[in-house]
Scaffold this active site. Structure first.
Site, PDB file in Angstrom:
ATOM      1  N   TYR A  33     -29.733 -40.948  -0.725  1.00  0.00           N
ATOM      2  CA  TYR A  33     -31.098 -41.242  -1.168  1.00  0.00           C
ATOM      3  C   TYR A  33     -31.211 -42.515  -2.008  1.00  0.00           C
ATOM      4  O   TYR A  33     -32.305 -42.860  -2.448  1.00  0.00           O
ATOM      5  CB  TYR A  33     -31.654 -40.057  -1.971  1.00  0.00           C
ATOM      6  N   LYS A  41     -18.655 -31.733   2.133  1.00  0.00           N
ATOM      7  CA  LYS A  41     -18.048 -32.068   3.419  1.00  0.00           C
ATOM      8  C   LYS A  41     -16.850 -32.972   3.101  1.00  0.00           C
ATOM      9  O   LYS A  41     -16.689 -34.069   3.663  1.00  0.00           O
ATOM     10  CB  LYS A  41     -19.086 -32.782   4.310  1.00  0.00           C
ATOM     11  N   ASP A  73     -21.508 -27.210   6.713  1.00  0.00           N
ATOM     12  CA  ASP A  73     -21.898 -26.627   8.014  1.00  0.00           C
ATOM     13  C   ASP A  73     -21.616 -25.122   8.027  1.00  0.00           C
ATOM     14  O   ASP A  73     -22.444 -24.319   8.458  1.00  0.00           O
ATOM     15  CB  ASP A  73     -21.219 -27.345   9.183  1.00  0.00           C
ATOM     16  N   ASP A  78     -31.416 -31.003   0.126  1.00  0.00           N
ATOM     17  CA  ASP A  78     -32.707 -31.124   0.805  1.00  0.00           C
ATOM     18  C   ASP A  78     -32.727 -30.206   2.025  1.00  0.00           C
ATOM     19  O   ASP A  78     -33.663 -29.417   2.219  1.00  0.00           O
ATOM     20  CB  ASP A  78     -32.904 -32.583   1.239  1.00  0.00           C
TER      21      ASP A  78
END
Ligand code: ATP
Length: 348
Positions: free
Chosen positions: A135, A182, A215, A239
């Site tokens: 962002y 991740k 995930d 988000d």
């Protein structure tokens, strides 16, 4: 608190927003004013536009007066402001979060009574880092056909959001924090985020700490959200997971949020401007209303927060005046009438 004019008078910056923004923010102002009348609390709302609407009027996407109002009041209630996709001006939400260092995005996910859900009794808290990651908006075209987008993760930003999550958990008797990452692929950036979270976790031995890959987390959430308590996430993961978790409690019309920093706080719903239903008396103002209840708690008005929450819950329990997104047939205004009636102790 510095935003207090006198102990029970509050100046609040109000950004109505675009799309369904004016409807949901108008609804919340009406309900809070009614609750304030009963509780002896006065709100002085300072309305400002932002984004395309502000540019038309003031030649600036965020007028200087809006910045000054937030600086003065330190508390704002904000409807959704549309962000153009794939070009145009930068997100107003992201700009405000950065400008006021609102580094913590706090999003509780809890079912309301009276609403059937495939997932009853969910009680989750999402703590999203609000100023870094993808962002930061650092993108450029390296050569035609190749674009580079930077993801910035810092030790300072990761440590302060981890501290926020653990402090919140400690103060609210939450048992477990999962840091979501991740780091198997983004070994350096997500690796740093995790290292900071682990370091902070050492100071809170009473709170269990675990790490899940993003995930897998999405799959695990859909299979069994009850295994989670408090989720600590980077900006983009937070988000995406916020919208996913909103579905547990009945959708985006319900999920509240707060952007919190050391100096200021802006309270806004998880949802966007929903142009498909704007201006049709279809919007559910519950998400922004629940955000405003977080605002009341932030202001130290816990009693009033409980009253508004109680009125909201009684309308849901009764099920007569629910909006369409949650299976009812009432319009926004009929729903608001019912909440106000419940506040005033009448039939809703
Ligand atoms: P953004 O990218 O700005 O976050 P979004 O893509 O998540 O926006 P939203 O504007 O939040 O999209 O809305 C997605 C859909 O959810 C809308 O089309 C609308 O039908 C529904 N929705 C969102 N908010 C509400 C609400 N308050 N009441 C009823 N339905 C809503």
């Amino acid at each position: 608190m510095s935003h207090n004019v006198s102990p029970r008078n509050y100046n609040i910056t109000l950004i109505a927003g675009d799309g369904i923004g004016p409807e949901v923010s108008g609804a919340v102002v009406r309900i809070l004013n009614a609750a304030g009348d009963a509780a002896g609390v006065k709100f002085a709302w300072e309305p400002y536009s932002a984004g395309a609407a502000a540019f038309e009027k003031h030649g600036a996407y965020i007028p200087p007066e809006l910045y000054q109002s937030i600086e003065r009041n330190r508390v704002a209630l904000k409807g959704p402001v549309t962000t153009p996709v794939g070009g145009g001006f930068s997100s107003i939400n992201v700009t405000l979060r950065k400008r006021f260092e609102l580094y913590a995005n706090f999003r509780p996910i809890r079912n309301l009574p009276g609403l059937e859900s495939r997932y009853p009794g969910v009680d989750l808290v999402i703590v999203r880092e609000n100023t870094e990651g993808e962002y930061v908006g650092l993108e450029h075209e390296v050569v035609p056909g190749v674009v580079e987008s930077l993801k910035i993760i810092t030790e300072k930003g990761s440590t302060r959001i981890a501290k926020f999550a653990f402090e919140y958990a400690a103060r609210n008797r939450r048992a477990k924090i999962h840091a979501i990452h991740k780091a198997n692929i983004m070994k350096m950036s997500d690796g740093l985020f995790l290292r900071c979270a682990r370091e902070v976790a050492k100071g809170y031995p009473q709170i269990a700490y675990a790490e899940h890959i993003i995930d897998n987390t999405c799959m695990q959430l859909v299979m069994n959200p009850y295994q989670y308590d408090t989720l600590l996430l980077e900006n983009l993961y937070g988000d995406i997971v916020s919208d996913l978790c909103a579905a547990f409690i009945g959708g985006l019309g319900l999920a509240p949020g707060a952007n919190l920093g050391a100096e200021c706080a802006i309270f806004e719903a998880v949802h966007g401007s929903a142009p498909d239903i704007a201006g049709k008396d279809l919007a559910n103002p519950t998400a922004l209303l629940q955000s405003s209840i977080l605002m009341l708690r932030h202001l130290g008005e816990a009693g009033m927060a409980d009253q508004v929450q109680g009125a909201l819950e009684s309308v849901y329990r009764e099920r007569r005046f629910l909006t369409r997104d949650v299976g009812g047939s009432a319009g926004t205004s009929a729903f608001v009438d019912a909440v106000v009636a419940a506040l005033e102790g009448g039939e809703c």
